[in-house]
Design an enzyme around this catalytic site. Structure first.
Site, mmCIF file in Angstrom:
data_model
loop_
_atom_site.group_PDB
_atom_site.id
_atom_site.type_symbol
_atom_site.label_atom_id
_atom_site.label_comp_id
_atom_site.label_asym_id
_atom_site.label_seq_id
_atom_site.Cartn_x
_atom_site.Cartn_y
_atom_site.Cartn_z
ATOM 1 N N ALA A 156 0.885 -1.150 -0.038
ATOM 2 C CA ALA A 156 -0.019 0.142 -0.144
ATOM 3 C C ALA A 156 0.828 1.317 -0.050
ATOM 4 C CB ALA A 156 -0.946 -0.104 1.071
ATOM 5 N N GLY A 192 -0.455 -5.245 1.038
ATOM 6 C CA GLY A 192 -1.773 -5.345 0.031
ATOM 7 C C GLY A 192 -1.743 -5.820 -1.163
ATOM 8 N N GLU A 204 -2.294 -9.243 -0.433
ATOM 9 C CA GLU A 204 -3.633 -9.404 0.016
ATOM 10 C C GLU A 204 -4.452 -9.562 -1.293
ATOM 11 O OE1 GLU A 204 -4.101 -7.724 4.179
ATOM 12 O OE2 GLU A 204 -2.914 -6.514 3.258
ATOM 13 N N GLU A 229 3.683 -6.284 7.227
ATOM 14 C CA GLU A 229 3.200 -5.106 8.306
ATOM 15 C C GLU A 229 3.722 -4.708 9.783
ATOM 16 O OE1 GLU A 229 0.243 -5.914 4.769
ATOM 17 O OE2 GLU A 229 1.569 -7.124 6.178
#
Length: 259
Positions: free
Chosen positions: A66, A112, A115, A135
């Site tokens: 992200a 992300g 994900e 993360e």
């Protein structure tokens, strides 16, 4: 439909969606998440598209994570809203799409990015791909489904280790874990995915959508067997079922109307 951060290419029954932020290693920002939602929504409505391939531009990254600069100063409330909106707009949306989505992982798939790949219905990776959920090294946890989908795909213990160590794994390990279905060269990645998409496209679009729904139900707070029974019965009322059974009995190739 015009986009700033993604490219959409329709070729026969297969659409290729490319996240196109190469200078940012295709990192997901809010605009890109919205654009991906809009693209997937439009492709789902397009009867000519049977399968979607999702990939990243360039040779380095699928999605490297992200865009941290967008939320580094967020409050607790803002962080929660960010996660909830991402789930709704993109990650859950892709997982529950009625059309098969193949992730063509062409490099780094981190945070992300991994994900998003896991939200797709299955994954094919190039030899240079690297995957992980880093993360916790930033003082946060995966917020776009990583704590749920990774254990579902590779098992709780392996997922716990990857999340807790914030480590990256290579494609051999990812293949051994079942995180990816196939590993090919970067040069062959899209072509390989297109061949898989072509095989999928030969089948009933209606049956495929019911299959996705039934499989997903088994990983949610619902009875997957009940959903399977319901979906199986519903297939009998479709034009695709009539065509498929007729073609089988007549020993010809089915021409599914998608209804």
């Amino acid at each position: 439909m015009k986009f700033n951060n993604i490219l959409v290419n329709d070729k026969e029954a297969t659409a290729i969606v490319t996240i196109n932020r190469p200078t940012k290693l295709n990192a997901l920002n809010r605009e890109t998440i919205q654009e991906l939602h809009d693209a997937f929504e439009a492709l789902e409505k397009d009867k000519g598209v049977k399968v979607i391939i999702l990939t990243g531009s360039g040779e380095k990254a699928f999605v490297a994570g992200a865009d941290i600069s967008e939320f580094a100063d967020f409050s607790e409330k803002e962080g929660g809203k960010l996660s909830a909106k991402g789930h709704k707009l993109l990650f859950d949306f892709v997982e529950n799409l009625s059309k098969p989505v193949i992730a063509a992982v062409n490099g780094f798939a981190l945070g992300g990015g991994l994900e998003l790949a896991m939200a797709c219905h299955f994954r094919v990776a190039s030899h240079n791909a690297r995957m992980g959920l880093p993360e916790v090294s930033l003082g946060v946890i995966p917020g776009y489904g990583g704590t749920q989908r990774l254990p579902q795909l590779i098992g709780k213990g392996r997922a716990m280790e990857l999340i807790m160590t914030a480590s990256m794994i290579d494609v051999d390990r990812a293949l051994g874990y079942g995180l990816v279905n196939h590993v090919v060269s970067q040069e062959q990645l899209i072509e390989f995915c297109q061949k898989l998409a072509s095989k999928i496209s030969n089948n009933s679009p209606v049956a495929l959508s019911y299959a996705i729904k039934a499989v997903n139900a088994g990983f949610k707070n619902s009875n997957g067997y009940d959903e399977e029974i319901k979906a199986f019965g519903a297939c009998f009322g479709t034009e695709d079922f009539k065509e498929g059974t007729s073609a089988f009995l007549e020993k010809r190739k089915a021409d599914f109307p998608g209804e």
